[in-house]
Every structure is written in C-alpha cells, then in structure tokens.
Write a protein that holds these residues in place. Sequence first.
Motif, PDB file in Angstrom:
ATOM      1  N   LEU A  38       0.857  -1.129   0.073  1.00 53.41           N
ATOM      2  CA  LEU A  38       0.133   0.136  -0.028  1.00 53.41           C
ATOM      3  C   LEU A  38       0.770   1.361  -0.143  1.00 53.41           C
ATOM      4  O   LEU A  38       2.014   1.317   0.220  1.00 53.41           O
ATOM      5  CB  LEU A  38      -1.017   0.068   1.376  1.00 53.41           C
ATOM      6  CG  LEU A  38      -0.347   0.205   2.638  1.00 53.41           C
ATOM      7  CD1 LEU A  38      -0.878   1.445   3.353  1.00 53.41           C
ATOM      8  CD2 LEU A  38      -0.508  -1.149   3.468  1.00 53.41           C
ATOM      9  N   PRO A  39       0.301   2.148  -0.520  1.00 53.18           N
ATOM     10  CA  PRO A  39       1.127   3.562  -0.630  1.00 53.18           C
ATOM     11  C   PRO A  39       1.632   4.064   0.870  1.00 53.18           C
ATOM     12  O   PRO A  39       0.524   3.903   1.591  1.00 53.18           O
ATOM     13  CB  PRO A  39       0.338   4.423  -1.342  1.00 53.18           C
ATOM     14  CG  PRO A  39      -1.017   4.038  -1.354  1.00 53.18           C
ATOM     15  CD  PRO A  39      -0.953   2.449  -1.234  1.00 53.18           C
ATOM     16  N   GLY A  40       2.634   4.757   0.939  1.00 56.83           N
ATOM     17  CA  GLY A  40       3.040   5.184   2.295  1.00 56.83           C
ATOM     18  C   GLY A  40       2.028   6.171   2.836  1.00 56.83           C
ATOM     19  O   GLY A  40       1.892   6.473   4.127  1.00 56.83           O
ATOM     20  N   SER A  41       1.286   6.999   1.951  1.00 59.09           N
ATOM     21  CA  SER A  41       0.304   8.053   2.133  1.00 59.09           C
ATOM     22  C   SER A  41      -0.828   7.247   3.131  1.00 59.09           C
ATOM     23  O   SER A  41      -1.480   7.900   3.929  1.00 59.09           O
ATOM     24  CB  SER A  41      -0.274   8.800   0.993  1.00 59.09           C
ATOM     25  OG  SER A  41      -0.686   7.739   0.041  1.00 59.09           O
ATOM     26  N   ALA A  42      -1.157   6.018   2.852  1.00 60.13           N
ATOM     27  CA  ALA A  42      -2.265   5.410   3.642  1.00 60.13           C
ATOM     28  C   ALA A  42      -1.799   5.090   5.110  1.00 60.13           C
ATOM     29  O   ALA A  42      -2.749   4.767   6.053  1.00 60.13           O
ATOM     30  CB  ALA A  42      -2.467   4.037   3.123  1.00 60.13           C
ATOM     31  N   VAL A  43      -0.627   5.284   5.411  1.00 62.43           N
ATOM     32  CA  VAL A  43      -0.227   4.937   7.030  1.00 62.43           C
ATOM     33  C   VAL A  43      -0.347   6.125   7.929  1.00 62.43           C
ATOM     34  O   VAL A  43      -0.940   6.025   8.840  1.00 62.43           O
ATOM     35  CB  VAL A  43       1.509   4.776   7.040  1.00 62.43           C
ATOM     36  CG1 VAL A  43       1.775   4.626   8.498  1.00 62.43           C
ATOM     37  CG2 VAL A  43       1.628   3.556   6.257  1.00 62.43           C
ATOM     38  N   ASP A  44      -0.486   7.413   7.027  1.00 58.65           N
ATOM     39  CA  ASP A  44      -1.091   8.580   7.666  1.00 58.65           C
ATOM     40  C   ASP A  44       0.072   8.907   8.915  1.00 58.65           C
ATOM     41  O   ASP A  44      -0.455   9.236  10.029  1.00 58.65           O
ATOM     42  CB  ASP A  44      -2.225   8.547   8.611  1.00 58.65           C
ATOM     43  CG  ASP A  44      -2.838   9.945   8.827  1.00 58.65           C
ATOM     44  OD1 ASP A  44      -2.520  10.957   8.209  1.00 58.65           O
ATOM     45  OD2 ASP A  44      -3.769  10.019   9.745  1.00 58.65           O
ATOM     46  N   ASN A  45       1.169   8.879   8.539  1.00 56.58           N
ATOM     47  CA  ASN A  45       2.520   9.069   9.722  1.00 56.58           C
ATOM     48  C   ASN A  45       3.664   9.992   8.769  1.00 56.58           C
ATOM     49  O   ASN A  45       3.830   9.691   7.658  1.00 56.58           O
ATOM     50  CB  ASN A  45       3.141   8.023  10.009  1.00 56.58           C
ATOM     51  CG  ASN A  45       4.178   8.504  11.063  1.00 56.58           C
ATOM     52  OD1 ASN A  45       5.226   8.685  10.736  1.00 56.58           O
ATOM     53  ND2 ASN A  45       3.695   8.202  12.550  1.00 56.58           N
ATOM     54  N   LYS A  46       3.581  11.382   9.153  1.00 58.76           N
ATOM     55  CA  LYS A  46       4.844  12.122   8.540  1.00 58.76           C
ATOM     56  C   LYS A  46       6.002  11.413   8.053  1.00 58.76           C
ATOM     57  O   LYS A  46       6.762  11.903   7.252  1.00 58.76           O
ATOM     58  CB  LYS A  46       4.988  13.529   9.169  1.00 58.76           C
ATOM     59  CG  LYS A  46       5.740  13.460  10.578  1.00 58.76           C
ATOM     60  CD  LYS A  46       5.801  14.965  10.943  1.00 58.76           C
ATOM     61  CE  LYS A  46       6.618  14.682  12.442  1.00 58.76           C
ATOM     62  NZ  LYS A  46       6.458  16.158  12.961  1.00 58.76           N
ATOM     63  N   PHE A  47       6.606  10.580   8.780  1.00 58.64           N
ATOM     64  CA  PHE A  47       7.696   9.981   8.699  1.00 58.64           C
ATOM     65  C   PHE A  47       7.766   8.758   7.474  1.00 58.64           C
ATOM     66  O   PHE A  47       8.647   8.490   6.806  1.00 58.64           O
ATOM     67  CB  PHE A  47       8.405   9.000   9.635  1.00 58.64           C
ATOM     68  CG  PHE A  47       8.870  10.055  10.931  1.00 58.64           C
ATOM     69  CD1 PHE A  47      10.120  10.705  10.705  1.00 58.64           C
ATOM     70  CD2 PHE A  47       8.205  10.591  11.965  1.00 58.64           C
ATOM     71  CE1 PHE A  47      10.593  11.822  11.714  1.00 58.64           C
ATOM     72  CE2 PHE A  47       8.452  11.380  12.789  1.00 58.64           C
ATOM     73  CZ  PHE A  47       9.806  11.964  12.795  1.00 58.64           C
ATOM     74  N   PHE A  48       6.562   8.357   7.005  1.00 56.14           N
ATOM     75  CA  PHE A  48       6.472   7.498   5.874  1.00 56.14           C
ATOM     76  C   PHE A  48       6.542   8.219   4.750  1.00 56.14           C
ATOM     77  O   PHE A  48       5.806   9.131   4.409  1.00 56.14           O
ATOM     78  CB  PHE A  48       5.253   6.578   6.068  1.00 56.14           C
ATOM     79  CG  PHE A  48       5.269   5.381   6.842  1.00 56.14           C
ATOM     80  CD1 PHE A  48       5.476   4.060   6.342  1.00 56.14           C
ATOM     81  CD2 PHE A  48       5.292   5.292   8.381  1.00 56.14           C
ATOM     82  CE1 PHE A  48       5.566   3.058   7.237  1.00 56.14           C
ATOM     83  CE2 PHE A  48       5.229   4.485   9.202  1.00 56.14           C
ATOM     84  CZ  PHE A  48       5.442   3.173   8.703  1.00 56.14           C
ATOM     85  N   VAL A  49       7.345   8.033   3.745  1.00 54.79           N
ATOM     86  CA  VAL A  49       7.356   8.658   2.369  1.00 54.79           C
ATOM     87  C   VAL A  49       6.253   8.374   1.522  1.00 54.79           C
ATOM     88  O   VAL A  49       5.875   7.263   1.250  1.00 54.79           O
ATOM     89  CB  VAL A  49       8.502   8.481   1.573  1.00 54.79           C
ATOM     90  CG1 VAL A  49       8.642   8.942   0.387  1.00 54.79           C
ATOM     91  CG2 VAL A  49       9.535   8.626   2.543  1.00 54.79           C
ATOM     92  N   GLU A  50       5.271   9.281   1.382  1.00 53.28           N
ATOM     93  CA  GLU A  50       3.998   9.089   0.478  1.00 53.28           C
ATOM     94  C   GLU A  50       4.171   8.315  -0.594  1.00 53.28           C
ATOM     95  O   GLU A  50       3.328   7.592  -1.203  1.00 53.28           O
ATOM     96  CB  GLU A  50       3.130  10.359   0.401  1.00 53.28           C
ATOM     97  CG  GLU A  50       2.920  11.196   1.921  1.00 53.28           C
ATOM     98  CD  GLU A  50       3.924  12.020   2.337  1.00 53.28           C
ATOM     99  OE1 GLU A  50       5.023  12.008   1.833  1.00 53.28           O
ATOM    100  OE2 GLU A  50       3.579  12.918   3.308  1.00 53.28           O
TER     101      GLU A  50
END
Length: 126
Positions: free
Chosen positions: A41-53
């Motif tokens: 899944l895309p990093g944006s789905a994690v909803d955490n600023k450290f994950f690269v979207e």
Amino acid sequence: MKIKLFPFLAHWPLEASVSGDVITINGEDIDLSGILDGFRLPGSAVDNKFFVETEYVERIGKTLQFTLRLPVHWDSPEEYRNPAGPIIVDARSGLVKLPNTSPVVVPVTELPYIREGKENGGLEQA
C-alpha cells in the motif's frame, strides 16, 4: 523489517522501535500486520509524517519493507545528507538503530592571548 531511510531536511526528533509487525515512531504505534505477503500500500495510507507518501509499504515473504524520512540538518554529516546509496536498516525487535545525524561539531582552536609590553616590539605572549 527492512527500513530504507530517505534524508529529509527537518528538525524533527525520530525514535523508533519494533515489536512483531508493529513499529512505534515517537510513541505512536503503527500496526502493519494487515499487509499480507505480496501485497503493498502507498506510504500515504499509513498517515504518519515519517512514511514517504510516494513509496510503498509492502511485505515480501515475512519481511515488511518501507521508506521513512530521516531528519537531517544542513550541517549533518555528508554521508547522511547525500548518501552514495540507500541507507537500509534491518530492524527485527526492539529499538531501531538509526544513524546519528547530529550536526558535525568542528573543534575550535584557541589562539594565545597577546598583551602589550615593552619588550619584543611591545608584544609578548601571556
């Protein structure tokens, strides 16, 4: 977990630990156990600023792989600001060993104090 680190100019603190499929970033638990083998899944789905979207969070076999932002300063060591290759951390359990991106401290050389005097051209070393 295989964590690729992406240098990012920011003054954010970053501490992470791993327990099973849960990564804790600065006290926030992120459960990634719902990602099955071969799925992503895309990093944006994690909803955490450290994950690269724009990067994926994926599971290959039993290993979760994803990209996190690594906060660096303008005067952090060059090998972390502009790495020659990807910085990858293999995190199994416990505290994630992240590189020290603290600014480089240049030692200061103290100059001798010189005071005026009558000898030696009016100057002498203290």
